[in-house]
Design an enzyme around this catalytic site. Sequence first.
Site, short mmCIF file in Angstrom:
data_model
loop_
_atom_site.label_atom_id
_atom_site.label_comp_id
_atom_site.label_asym_id
_atom_site.label_seq_id
_atom_site.Cartn_x
_atom_site.Cartn_y
_atom_site.Cartn_z
N ASP A 199 0.55 -1.12 0.04
CA ASP A 199 0.23 0.09 0.14
C ASP A 199 0.61 1.09 -0.44
OD1 ASP A 199 -2.07 -1.19 0.13
OD2 ASP A 199 -3.29 -0.87 2.12
N ASP A 211 -14.04 -6.60 -4.41
CA ASP A 211 -13.92 -6.34 -3.23
C ASP A 211 -15.73 -7.54 -3.01
OD1 ASP A 211 -11.34 -5.96 -2.41
OD2 ASP A 211 -12.51 -3.71 -2.53
#
Lengths: 252, 213
Positions: free
Chosen positions: A11, A130
């Site tokens: 990230d 997701d």
Amino acid sequence: MLTKRIIPCLDVKEGRVVKGVQFVNLRDAGDPVELAEFYDSEGADELVFLDISASHEGRETMIDVVEQVAGKLAIPFTVGGGINTLEDMKRVLRAGADKVSLNTAAVNRPELIKEGADFFGAQCIVVAVDAKYDKDIRSWRIYTHGGRKATDWEVLDWVKEAVRLGAGEILLTSMDQDGEKKGFDVKLTKAVSAAVSVPVIASGGAGKVDDFTEVFNEASADAALAASIFHYKETSVAEVKDYLKKEGVPVR
Amino acid sequence: MIGIVDYGMGNLHSVSKALERLGFEYKISSDIYVLVEMDGLILPGVGAFPDAMEILQETGLAAFLQDWAYAKRPLLGICLGMQLLFKESEEYQLTEGIGLLPGRVERFKGVNAQGEVYKVPHMGWNKLSFSGNDHPLLKEVEEGHVYFVHSYAVKTEDSSILLATADYHEEVPAVVGRGNIMGTQFHPEKSSTVGMNILKNFGKIVEEAKENE
């Protein structure tokens, strides 16, 4: 024989790797280029960079990061996060990324997948989903905006539509398992892998080396992605691959 | 100096970065007058065969590459760039290629001899298996894993041009070569040490060709 891929995910926020990375042997644990080189040296098959910058400046910085990583790495890498238009894809791919990953923007406007695939080829377009189990529909529902917003899409309907539009790969994150460290979602991964003709990357839930064997052997995943288990050095890419080799899973 | 042929369909950045790391000088160009001054050429490529051929024909690069190859000058095609070196492809419609090597490009069937469905594209790391045909492109290269991304593969009757194959439900030509004409179906610039060694060998072939001129 085609091998199963192990993919660490980083990230990146305003050009720095965030989400606590414990790498005492690195000069600077927040430097994405340095971390990328470290994972490459450990035998990572591919890398994913997720840009979680909130600002325009952060996105600009990400382009520099992509250029630097492309200059140093001889393995493929994907960039996701904040890619909303064909122009965004062009900038990231021209800076040297091999693939882009689309999530919310693709659900909002599915034609974006087709635009990207027509321009760059399906192999460049990863659709990230997701998914969270929903007992009302007795299946998994697609969420967007980093898992904050439920959509009307059922997971298998959506991934089939994404592939029809040109997705070359599906990056499948189980919201139920993510962060739990209890293993990948085998049921979900198996269902998605059987539903589409393109490779599926399983993500969310890796807690120990054995979880990787399970997702490859029982869920037919083509690749497995993990973040914290590698960043916190609970295991290493090399250790996972050694273990998989012993278990008879083909790895590089 | 290595020329990277820019015809609008390549991932030029990663190829050029790889050459830079290896210390080879290169120039990216679409201009025949620039490319003709080079000592060796790389034809990269990502995308659809018919689109690529249309551009190569319109720009005169197809004819230029034929002349280049007949003059025995080093040429390396990568991925789609390798497929373009062959006679023809059945991607979408039957399209004539540059035609330097015998064979046809066909889509993976997606179903094996046992009737089992497999994934297309062939994407990821697969192991090279050397055919035994000798070529300087594979000098001191190990039979390791390299990174593939493709939905079409070459079919050829002429096994003398096969230098290495990979196993993906069929024997996939991975490295091809006949003298100065070479190609890799995988991406050497994304294939870690094995890929970098192949590019290094190509660089050496180019340097030798320059000395012999």
